[in-house]
Design a protein around this motif. Structure first.
Motif, PDB file in Angstrom:
ATOM      1  N   UNK A  72       0.816  -1.217   0.000  1.00  7.82           N
ATOM      2  CA  UNK A  72       0.000   0.000   0.000  1.00  7.82           C
ATOM      3  C   UNK A  72       0.850   1.268   0.000  1.00  7.82           C
ATOM      4  N   UNK A  73       2.106   1.141   0.387  1.00 13.97           N
ATOM      5  CA  UNK A  73       3.002   2.299   0.373  1.00 13.97           C
ATOM      6  C   UNK A  73       3.424   2.680  -1.041  1.00 13.97           C
ATOM      7  N   UNK A  74       3.284   1.767  -1.966  1.00 12.73           N
ATOM      8  CA  UNK A  74       3.606   1.998  -3.377  1.00 12.73           C
ATOM      9  C   UNK A  74       5.062   2.426  -3.572  1.00 12.73           C
ATOM     10  N   UNK A  75       5.951   1.743  -2.901  1.00 10.33           N
ATOM     11  CA  UNK A  75       7.379   1.993  -3.106  1.00 10.33           C
ATOM     12  C   UNK A  75       7.806   1.267  -4.381  1.00 10.33           C
ATOM     13  N   UNK A  76       8.356   2.002  -5.310  1.00 12.37           N
ATOM     14  CA  UNK A  76       8.805   1.413  -6.574  1.00 12.37           C
ATOM     15  C   UNK A  76      10.316   1.513  -6.749  1.00 12.37           C
ATOM     16  N   UNK A  77      10.949   2.352  -5.947  1.00  7.56           N
ATOM     17  CA  UNK A  77      12.399   2.524  -5.994  1.00  7.56           C
ATOM     18  C   UNK A  77      12.866   2.791  -4.565  1.00  7.56           C
ATOM     19  N   UNK A  78      13.702   1.921  -4.002  1.00  8.30           N
ATOM     20  CA  UNK A  78      14.079   2.086  -2.595  1.00  8.30           C
ATOM     21  C   UNK A  78      14.908   3.334  -2.311  1.00  8.30           C
ATOM     22  N   UNK A  79      15.359   4.030  -3.353  1.00 11.16           N
ATOM     23  CA  UNK A  79      16.134   5.264  -3.166  1.00 11.16           C
ATOM     24  C   UNK A  79      15.288   6.510  -3.423  1.00 11.16           C
ATOM     25  N   UNK A 137      12.051   7.913  -1.903  1.00 11.18           N
ATOM     26  CA  UNK A 137      11.041   7.775  -0.864  1.00 11.18           C
ATOM     27  C   UNK A 137      10.435   9.139  -0.533  1.00 11.18           C
ATOM     28  N   UNK A 138       9.119   9.221  -0.625  1.00 17.46           N
ATOM     29  CA  UNK A 138       8.462  10.464  -0.225  1.00 17.46           C
ATOM     30  C   UNK A 138       8.341  10.488   1.304  1.00 17.46           C
ATOM     31  N   UNK A 139       7.728  11.535   1.831  1.00 16.20           N
ATOM     32  CA  UNK A 139       7.675  11.708   3.276  1.00 16.20           C
ATOM     33  C   UNK A 139       7.051  10.545   4.013  1.00 16.20           C
ATOM     34  N   UNK A 140       5.928  10.039   3.526  1.00 14.04           N
ATOM     35  CA  UNK A 140       5.241   8.937   4.199  1.00 14.04           C
ATOM     36  C   UNK A 140       6.069   7.659   4.114  1.00 14.04           C
ATOM     37  N   UNK A 141       6.558   7.335   2.915  1.00 15.51           N
ATOM     38  CA  UNK A 141       7.347   6.122   2.732  1.00 15.51           C
ATOM     39  C   UNK A 141       8.600   6.149   3.600  1.00 15.51           C
ATOM     40  N   UNK A 142       9.239   7.295   3.643  1.00 15.33           N
ATOM     41  CA  UNK A 142      10.455   7.454   4.432  1.00 15.33           C
ATOM     42  C   UNK A 142      10.170   7.280   5.921  1.00 15.33           C
ATOM     43  N   UNK A 143       9.085   7.862   6.382  1.00 10.87           N
ATOM     44  CA  UNK A 143       8.731   7.783   7.801  1.00 10.87           C
ATOM     45  C   UNK A 143       8.482   6.336   8.232  1.00 10.87           C
ATOM     46  N   UNK A 144       7.797   5.578   7.384  1.00 13.30           N
ATOM     47  CA  UNK A 144       7.525   4.175   7.710  1.00 13.30           C
ATOM     48  C   UNK A 144       8.822   3.378   7.740  1.00 13.30           C
ATOM     49  N   UNK A 145       9.724   3.658   6.792  1.00 13.72           N
ATOM     50  CA  UNK A 145      11.014   2.966   6.767  1.00 13.72           C
ATOM     51  C   UNK A 145      11.819   3.259   8.034  1.00 13.72           C
ATOM     52  N   UNK A 167      16.021  14.772  -3.900  1.00 18.08           N
ATOM     53  CA  UNK A 167      14.714  15.349  -3.590  1.00 18.08           C
ATOM     54  C   UNK A 167      13.768  15.193  -4.763  1.00 18.08           C
ATOM     55  N   UNK A 168      14.304  15.343  -5.960  1.00 16.76           N
ATOM     56  CA  UNK A 168      13.471  15.242  -7.151  1.00 16.76           C
ATOM     57  C   UNK A 168      13.294  13.780  -7.563  1.00 16.76           C
ATOM     58  N   UNK A 169      12.047  13.348  -7.671  1.00 11.24           N
ATOM     59  CA  UNK A 169      11.737  11.952  -8.008  1.00 11.24           C
ATOM     60  C   UNK A 169      11.329  11.774  -9.465  1.00 11.24           C
ATOM     61  N   UNK A 170      11.597  12.765 -10.293  1.00 10.40           N
ATOM     62  CA  UNK A 170      11.238  12.649 -11.694  1.00 10.40           C
ATOM     63  C   UNK A 170       9.979  13.425 -12.039  1.00 10.40           C
ATOM     64  N   UNK A 171       9.701  13.495 -13.324  1.00  9.09           N
ATOM     65  CA  UNK A 171       8.598  14.314 -13.815  1.00  9.09           C
ATOM     66  C   UNK A 171       7.245  13.911 -13.237  1.00  9.09           C
ATOM     67  N   UNK A 211       7.901  14.824  -9.014  1.00 11.44           N
ATOM     68  CA  UNK A 211       8.431  16.129  -8.640  1.00 11.44           C
ATOM     69  C   UNK A 211       9.304  16.095  -7.394  1.00 11.44           C
ATOM     70  N   UNK A 212       9.433  17.248  -6.741  1.00 12.32           N
ATOM     71  CA  UNK A 212      10.326  17.390  -5.578  1.00 12.32           C
ATOM     72  C   UNK A 212       9.655  16.946  -4.278  1.00 12.32           C
ATOM     73  N   UNK A 213       9.338  15.670  -4.203  1.00 11.01           N
ATOM     74  CA  UNK A 213       8.629  15.170  -3.019  1.00 11.01           C
ATOM     75  C   UNK A 213       9.438  14.149  -2.230  1.00 11.01           C
ATOM     76  N   UNK A 214      10.587  13.782  -2.740  1.00 14.93           N
ATOM     77  CA  UNK A 214      11.363  12.714  -2.094  1.00 14.93           C
ATOM     78  C   UNK A 214      12.389  13.271  -1.112  1.00 14.93           C
ATOM     79  N   UNK A 215      12.816  12.419  -0.218  1.00 15.64           N
ATOM     80  CA  UNK A 215      13.816  12.785   0.766  1.00 15.64           C
ATOM     81  C   UNK A 215      15.215  12.723   0.133  1.00 15.64           C
ATOM     82  N   UNK A 216      16.029  13.728   0.419  1.00 17.24           N
ATOM     83  CA  UNK A 216      17.365  13.808  -0.140  1.00 17.24           C
ATOM     84  C   UNK A 216      18.368  13.027   0.711  1.00 17.24           C
ATOM     85  N   UNK A 217      19.584  12.916   0.213  1.00 20.10           N
ATOM     86  CA  UNK A 217      20.620  12.234   0.990  1.00 20.10           C
ATOM     87  C   UNK A 217      20.850  12.929   2.327  1.00 20.10           C
TER      88      UNK A 217
END
Length: 400
Positions: free
Chosen positions: A211-218, A220-228, A371-375, A378-384
């Motif tokens: 249900x988290x819809x993780x497709x690439x382990x690198x 991760x948006x805010x919710x996916x990252x928080x669960x991880x 931070x950028x997860x692609x077109x 957009x800029x919703x992912x967590x950075x290094x």
């Protein structure tokens, strides 16, 4: 915003991590170097070979944990370049002191884009590295070493992070990452101590929490990252040991003694355990959920003092025979498609799946989280930066 094309704490390791975090916050270096023409570098192979004779020297740095006994004698005879090889002084290669004075550096995918962004390395003109044409296609133009179509690295080899376990305690047909998250094995679990391990949690969640819809382990948006991170915080309470590049032998000893029963490991530790006498009842697998992994590659410093010797090294080290020898040092699958003809062990390439592209399809090679997860996202992912801060907080027991 552009997307960059790509992948009780141990005191010493944690101190280095905290120090590099402070350095990252302060900022260092300039922007990305786009021109391959490092000062003094020839523009043809003939010119490079001639200028290398005048340089006569090459300073190499390898990432922590990688052997320094590289096969340099033949290279020196062929080129006139005397080689000095040393280990980076920091686990974070973006720390300018870690690779200070180097001409070339061996880097894994979790650092390449950061070195590129800091202007610490220059692009590679692959026309001047003839051996690059024999590199396996799966390692060319990857997200972890290529920016907007420009490549910055010559691949050395690749490997997967494996699940290692004692077969006298766990079933020999174990094929899931589930044991490394199991409270029933509290105190007997061995885990890699690095922010990039967050991706291993994400990969496990990709299967167990669809249900988290993780497709690439690198990515991760805010919710996916928080669960991880929550999963990792629960795991922290049951881990027996964290290991890193400085404690590879300690992990081997821990499994040999039976203190550790399951954990993440590298093929190099597996080889060391296989050589133990008396034999140790262990096995290592790539579980059904897939695995993370890495590619090591050579990069040229944007301020290389011996750029011509460096280019000749890039070509030499990716040649079939040299590539095979270096790959065997660290138990990696060689990058050159012809290297398997030159391994000292006839069965080596089969053991490391060097020519089995199907095996690599569910191995997610390390990349620098952006931070950028692609077109599409957009800029919703967590950075290094976010990953590293979260890992330091987890390892020091600070709240999220």
């Amino acid at each position: 915003m552009r997307r960059i094309a790509a992948s009780a704490p141990a005191g010493g390791a944690l101190a280095l991590l905290l120090g590099s975090l402070a350095l990252l916050a302060a900022g260092c270096g300039g922007g990305r170097v786009k021109d391959w023409q490092v000062g003094g570098l020839g523009t043809t192979l003939t010119q490079i070979q001639h200028r290398a004779r005048s340089e006569g020297k090459l300073d190499l740095v390898v990432r922590p944990g990688f052997p320094t006994n590289l096969p340099v004698a033949a290279f020196t005879r062929q080129t006139g370049c005397e080689v000095t090889t040393r280990t980076a002084t920091s686990v974070d290669l973006v720390d300018s002191k870690a690779t200070k004075g180097s001409d070339g550096v061996l880097v894994a995918g979790d650092a390449m884009l950061r070195l590129i962004d800091k202007g610490m390395v220059a692009p590679v003109n692959f026309d001047l590295v003839p051996g690059y044409r024999d590199v396996v296609e799966a390692l060319k133009g990857r997200l972890f070493d290529t920016v907007e179509g420009t490549g910055y690295a010559v691949p050395q080899g690749r490997a997967a992070n494996l699940e290692l376990f004692r077969t006298d305690y766990l079933p020999s047909d174990t094929s899931s990452w589930a044991p490394i998250w199991s409270p029933s094995l509290k105190g007997r679990i061995s885990i890699y101590d690095d922010p990039i391990f967050i991706a291993d949690a994400a990969l496990y969640l990709e299967t167990t929490r669809p249900s988290l819809r993780i497709t690439n382990p690198y990515e991760l948006d805010g919710k996916q990252f928080a669960v991880a991170i929550r999963l990792l915080r629960r795991q922290r309470q049951i881990i027996g040991e964290y290991w890193n590049t400085a404690t590879i032998k300690e992990q081997v000893a821990s499994f040999a003694s039976g203190q550790s029963l399951v954990g993440t490991t590298w093929p190099r530790q597996v080889a060391l355990l296989e050589a133990e006498q008396p034999p140790v009842a262990v096995t290592a697998v790539k579980p059904s959920e897939g695995a993370t992994g890495w590619a090591d590659a050579w990069m040229i410093s944007s301020k290389a003092k011996h750029p011509n010797c460096t280019y000749l090294w890039l070509d030499y080290v990716v040649s079939p025979e040299a590539n095979a020898r270096v790959a065997e040092l660290f138990r990696e699958a060689p990058s050159n498609t012809r290297a398997c003809e030159f391994t000292t062990d006839a069965g080596y390439c089969d053991a490391v799946h060097a020519q089995d592209e199907e095996w690599w399809k569910d191995v997610h090679l390390w990349t620098v989280p952006q931070k950028n997860c692609g077109a599409a996202r957009g800029d919703v992912c967590k950075s290094y930066d976010d990953w590293r801060k979260a890992w330091v907080a987890l390892r020091t027991g600070r709240p999220e």
